[in-house]
Design an enzyme around this catalytic site. Sequence first.
Site, PDB file in Angstrom:
ATOM      1  N   GLU A  91       0.897  -1.158   0.000  1.00 43.41           N
ATOM      2  CA  GLU A  91       0.000   0.000   0.000  1.00 43.41           C
ATOM      3  C   GLU A  91       0.930   1.201   0.000  1.00 43.41           C
ATOM      4  OE1 GLU A  91      -3.238   0.168  -0.190  1.00 43.41           O
ATOM      5  OE2 GLU A  91      -3.638  -1.972  -0.071  1.00 43.41           O
ATOM      6  N   ASP A 141      12.453   6.707   0.603  1.00 42.28           N
ATOM      7  CA  ASP A 141      13.238   7.620   1.444  1.00 42.28           C
ATOM      8  C   ASP A 141      12.416   8.139   2.629  1.00 42.28           C
ATOM      9  OD1 ASP A 141      11.486   9.271   0.042  1.00 42.28           O
ATOM     10  OD2 ASP A 141      13.009  10.719  -0.585  1.00 42.28           O
ATOM     11  N   SER A 166       5.099   5.368   6.131  1.00 45.36           N
ATOM     12  CA  SER A 166       6.556   5.246   6.254  1.00 45.36           C
ATOM     13  C   SER A 166       6.935   4.344   7.433  1.00 45.36           C
ATOM     14  CB  SER A 166       7.225   6.618   6.343  1.00 45.36           C
ATOM     15  OG  SER A 166       6.697   7.394   7.371  1.00 45.36           O
ATOM     16  N   ALA A 167       6.083   4.311   8.488  1.00 42.02           N
ATOM     17  CA  ALA A 167       6.370   3.409   9.613  1.00 42.02           C
ATOM     18  C   ALA A 167       6.267   1.953   9.161  1.00 42.02           C
ATOM     19  CB  ALA A 167       5.414   3.685  10.764  1.00 42.02           C
ATOM     20  N   LYS A 169       6.765   0.825   6.116  1.00 47.28           N
ATOM     21  CA  LYS A 169       7.898   0.532   5.226  1.00 47.28           C
ATOM     22  C   LYS A 169       9.196   0.420   6.046  1.00 47.28           C
ATOM     23  CE  LYS A 169       8.021   0.307   1.258  1.00 47.28           C
ATOM     24  NZ  LYS A 169       7.801  -0.801   0.284  1.00 47.28           N
ATOM     25  N   ASN A 194      10.573  10.386  -4.469  1.00 42.69           N
ATOM     26  CA  ASN A 194       9.282  10.377  -5.188  1.00 42.69           C
ATOM     27  C   ASN A 194       9.471  10.118  -6.676  1.00 42.69           C
ATOM     28  OD1 ASN A 194       8.780  11.949  -2.684  1.00 42.69           O
ATOM     29  ND2 ASN A 194       6.726  12.087  -3.527  1.00 42.69           N
ATOM     30  N   PRO A 297      -2.132  15.919   7.870  1.00 37.79           N
ATOM     31  CA  PRO A 297      -1.610  15.785   9.238  1.00 37.79           C
ATOM     32  C   PRO A 297      -0.185  15.214   9.224  1.00 37.79           C
ATOM     33  CG  PRO A 297      -3.775  14.748   9.045  1.00 37.79           C
ATOM     34  CD  PRO A 297      -3.350  15.134   7.651  1.00 37.79           C
ATOM     35  N   GLY A 298       0.719  15.837   9.952  1.00 38.40           N
ATOM     36  CA  GLY A 298       2.097  15.324  10.057  1.00 38.40           C
ATOM     37  C   GLY A 298       2.879  15.418   8.758  1.00 38.40           C
TER      38      GLY A 298
HETATM   39  P1  NAD Z   1       1.336   1.263  -6.276  1.00 38.75           P
HETATM   40  O1  NAD Z   1       0.394   1.554  -5.159  1.00 38.75           O
HETATM   41  O2  NAD Z   1       1.148   1.946  -7.579  1.00 38.75           O
HETATM   42  O3  NAD Z   1       1.347  -0.318  -6.586  1.00 38.75           O
HETATM   43  C1  NAD Z   1       1.374  -1.276  -5.573  1.00 38.75           C
HETATM   44  C2  NAD Z   1       1.038  -2.630  -6.193  1.00 38.75           C
HETATM   45  O4  NAD Z   1       1.105  -3.624  -5.147  1.00 38.75           O
HETATM   46  C3  NAD Z   1      -0.373  -2.705  -6.791  1.00 38.75           C
HETATM   47  O5  NAD Z   1      -0.337  -3.357  -8.041  1.00 38.75           O
HETATM   48  C4  NAD Z   1      -1.156  -3.540  -5.774  1.00 38.75           C
HETATM   49  O6  NAD Z   1      -2.224  -4.287  -6.365  1.00 38.75           O
HETATM   50  C5  NAD Z   1      -0.066  -4.437  -5.197  1.00 38.75           C
HETATM   51  N1  NAD Z   1      -0.360  -4.888  -3.830  1.00 38.75           N
HETATM   52  C6  NAD Z   1      -0.707  -4.135  -2.758  1.00 38.75           C
HETATM   53  N2  NAD Z   1      -0.877  -4.909  -1.679  1.00 38.75           N
HETATM   54  C7  NAD Z   1      -0.630  -6.181  -2.075  1.00 38.75           C
HETATM   55  C8  NAD Z   1      -0.630  -7.441  -1.411  1.00 38.75           C
HETATM   56  N3  NAD Z   1      -0.964  -7.541  -0.110  1.00 38.75           N
HETATM   57  N4  NAD Z   1      -0.305  -8.531  -2.118  1.00 38.75           N
HETATM   58  C9  NAD Z   1       0.023  -8.456  -3.443  1.00 38.75           C
HETATM   59  N5  NAD Z   1       0.014  -7.294  -4.118  1.00 38.75           N
HETATM   60  C10 NAD Z   1      -0.290  -6.173  -3.443  1.00 38.75           C
HETATM   61  O7  NAD Z   1       2.779   1.542  -5.672  1.00 38.75           O
HETATM   62  P2  NAD Z   1       4.097   2.067  -6.403  1.00 38.75           P
HETATM   63  O8  NAD Z   1       4.079   3.534  -6.396  1.00 38.75           O
HETATM   64  O9  NAD Z   1       4.268   1.327  -7.662  1.00 38.75           O
HETATM   65  O10 NAD Z   1       5.202   1.605  -5.350  1.00 38.75           O
HETATM   66  C11 NAD Z   1       5.815   0.315  -5.460  1.00 38.75           C
HETATM   67  C12 NAD Z   1       6.821   0.154  -4.332  1.00 38.75           C
HETATM   68  O11 NAD Z   1       7.811   1.175  -4.427  1.00 38.75           O
HETATM   69  C13 NAD Z   1       6.210   0.280  -2.940  1.00 38.75           C
HETATM   70  O12 NAD Z   1       6.821  -0.681  -2.112  1.00 38.75           O
HETATM   71  C14 NAD Z   1       6.572   1.689  -2.496  1.00 38.75           C
HETATM   72  O13 NAD Z   1       6.707   1.763  -1.102  1.00 38.75           O
HETATM   73  C15 NAD Z   1       7.917   1.880  -3.189  1.00 38.75           C
HETATM   74  N6  NAD Z   1       8.265   3.269  -3.522  1.00 38.75           N
HETATM   75  C16 NAD Z   1       7.377   4.072  -4.203  1.00 38.75           C
HETATM   76  C17 NAD Z   1       7.759   5.371  -4.543  1.00 38.75           C
HETATM   77  C18 NAD Z   1       6.817   6.265  -5.327  1.00 38.75           C
HETATM   78  O14 NAD Z   1       7.128   7.459  -5.511  1.00 38.75           O
HETATM   79  N7  NAD Z   1       5.701   5.776  -5.844  1.00 38.75           N
HETATM   80  C19 NAD Z   1       9.003   5.858  -4.169  1.00 38.75           C
HETATM   81  C20 NAD Z   1       9.881   5.005  -3.470  1.00 38.75           C
HETATM   82  C21 NAD Z   1       9.502   3.712  -3.167  1.00 38.75           C
HETATM   83  P1  TYD Z   2       2.300  12.361  -2.931  1.00 40.24           P
HETATM   84  O1  TYD Z   2       2.260  12.238  -4.417  1.00 40.24           O
HETATM   85  O2  TYD Z   2       1.108  11.864  -2.155  1.00 40.24           O
HETATM   86  O3  TYD Z   2       3.657  11.698  -2.401  1.00 40.24           O
HETATM   87  P2  TYD Z   2       4.309  11.707  -0.898  1.00 40.24           P
HETATM   88  O4  TYD Z   2       3.330  12.213   0.067  1.00 40.24           O
HETATM   89  O5  TYD Z   2       4.599  10.259  -0.689  1.00 40.24           O
HETATM   90  O6  TYD Z   2       5.526  12.557  -1.009  1.00 40.24           O
HETATM   91  O7  TYD Z   2       2.475  13.902  -2.567  1.00 40.24           O
HETATM   92  C1  TYD Z   2       3.578  14.649  -3.030  1.00 40.24           C
HETATM   93  C2  TYD Z   2       3.511  16.007  -2.355  1.00 40.24           C
HETATM   94  O8  TYD Z   2       2.323  16.685  -2.818  1.00 40.24           O
HETATM   95  C3  TYD Z   2       3.368  15.922  -0.846  1.00 40.24           C
HETATM   96  O9  TYD Z   2       4.096  17.004  -0.254  1.00 40.24           O
HETATM   97  C4  TYD Z   2       1.878  16.105  -0.589  1.00 40.24           C
HETATM   98  C5  TYD Z   2       1.463  17.026  -1.722  1.00 40.24           C
HETATM   99  N1  TYD Z   2       0.080  16.850  -2.196  1.00 40.24           N
HETATM  100  C6  TYD Z   2      -0.770  17.955  -2.309  1.00 40.24           C
HETATM  101  O10 TYD Z   2      -0.379  19.104  -2.001  1.00 40.24           O
HETATM  102  N2  TYD Z   2      -2.035  17.759  -2.769  1.00 40.24           N
HETATM  103  C7  TYD Z   2      -2.506  16.523  -3.108  1.00 40.24           C
HETATM  104  O11 TYD Z   2      -3.707  16.396  -3.501  1.00 40.24           O
HETATM  105  C8  TYD Z   2      -1.614  15.402  -2.998  1.00 40.24           C
HETATM  106  C9  TYD Z   2      -2.083  14.015  -3.349  1.00 40.24           C
HETATM  107  C10 TYD Z   2      -0.331  15.613  -2.548  1.00 40.24           C
END
Ligand code: NAD
Ligand code: TYD
Length: 359
Positions: A91, A141, A166-167, A169, A194, A297-298
């Site tokens: 998630e 991160d 983040s907790a 992860k 990000n 929040p936070g």
């Molecule tokens: P996302 O939410 O787009 O995709 C998550 C995928 O995991 C989905 O396809 C979902 O169906 C699957 N999934 C969720 N719970 C599951 C479960 N219990 N069993 C099997 N499949 C499950 O996420 P993302 O943005 O692609 O992120 C992927 C990974 O990279 C995550 O671990 C996230 O913490 C990490 N990450 C993301 C970012 C970012 O900017 N998006 C940055 C750094 C690290």
């Molecule tokens: P997000 O894409 O949710 O990534 P993360 O919170 O993991 O960094 O958000 C990126 C930044 O944008 C974050 O500082 C929260 C802000 N944000 C908004 O200001 N409005 C929004 O509707 C969303 C989803 C994020």
Amino acid sequence: MALTHDPTCILVTGGAGFIGSNFLLRMVPRYPETHFVNLDRLTYAGNLMNLRSIEKSANYTFVRADVTDSELLATLFARHKFTSVVHFAAESHVDRSITAPLAFVRSNTLGTVTLLEAARAAWSDVAHAAHARRFLHVSTDEVYGSLGADSFFTEHSPYDPRSPYSASKASADHFARAYAHTYGLPVCISNCSNNYGPYQFPEKLIPLVIARACSQEPIPIYGQGDNVRDWLHVADHCDALDLILRNGQPGDTYLVGGSSECTNLSLVRIILDLVDEGLGHPSGHSHRLITLVTDRPGHDFRYAIDASHLRQALGWRPRYSLTEGMRQTVAWYLDNMDWLQSVTDRSYRDYFQAQYGQL
Ligand code: NAD
Ligand code: TYD
């Protein structure tokens, strides 16, 4: 550079999500001799439409399953004899973690430990042949907390997670490291900043801004929009993961970031200008959609990565500048409005209504 690990069959978890699908779309054609098994539960964030161009490839298999299903994992490890795991499933949205944290503990923490256990059981015979196996745990991160105006996260930064996401992860990272230390499991951990790019679910800032600008609806910006994120194109992240999987040292951690810091407000203005240009609107037309709303929040103030370890140890360099990457990304969403529309219809509108009400 000498290859330290040559995967023949890779279990990719969460491969139908944003980063996982970008990873498979790049790696399945790049490595035709490697078999990729994509295990995904298909939550609201998982979308098999993303994978249409590879779904019939001989070296690709999809399994719909939950990463907490230990029996199924044991069966898959026995059947496919995985040599590597790339673990994306999670998630991933901070706002959802604030509303419903238990789903994050279950998928992110329990899911990771269940997968580590499956790998430990299946790979017990080769515990000392570390080059033969690799478990790449993909993390964020955000486990390091929030920075002030200067300084950067490094591999030595103390953990300080501040949201339920983040907790969960951070907890998963600790288990991954504990399995490396206690059992000798050949784990590498990556903590990335990000990401942006194609196929991102429009609850995240960048696709949310593009989708709302296309429909000319208000765009919620938390607080004053002065929070800072360090943006990286998803293709550069995937290439970093490929390098870490093949050349990373078991037990090592790699921070991945694009050195592309931007405040939310400046980034949103850049995106709106690109959307206006793409749709033929007058310059500055969509800036009026920006709506400052109550802060998250936070809300962590700033994230920024020092990626020098990854650069020096494995020779990684990002290919996209923020300007080029954002232009490519906005163009992709405008060219793929059917994708954005189907995702929006499927599950995004209800979420947006619950999160922001009548904005
Ligand atoms: P996302 O939410 O787009 O995709 C998550 C995928 O995991 C989905 O396809 C979902 O169906 C699957 N999934 C969720 N719970 C599951 C479960 N219990 N069993 C099997 N499949 C499950 O996420 P993302 O943005 O692609 O992120 C992927 C990974 O990279 C995550 O671990 C996230 O913490 C990490 N990450 C993301 C970012 C970012 O900017 N998006 C940055 C750094 C690290
Ligand atoms: P997000 O894409 O949710 O990534 P993360 O919170 O993991 O960094 O958000 C990126 C930044 O944008 C974050 O500082 C929260 C802000 N944000 C908004 O200001 N409005 C929004 O509707 C969303 C989803 C994020």
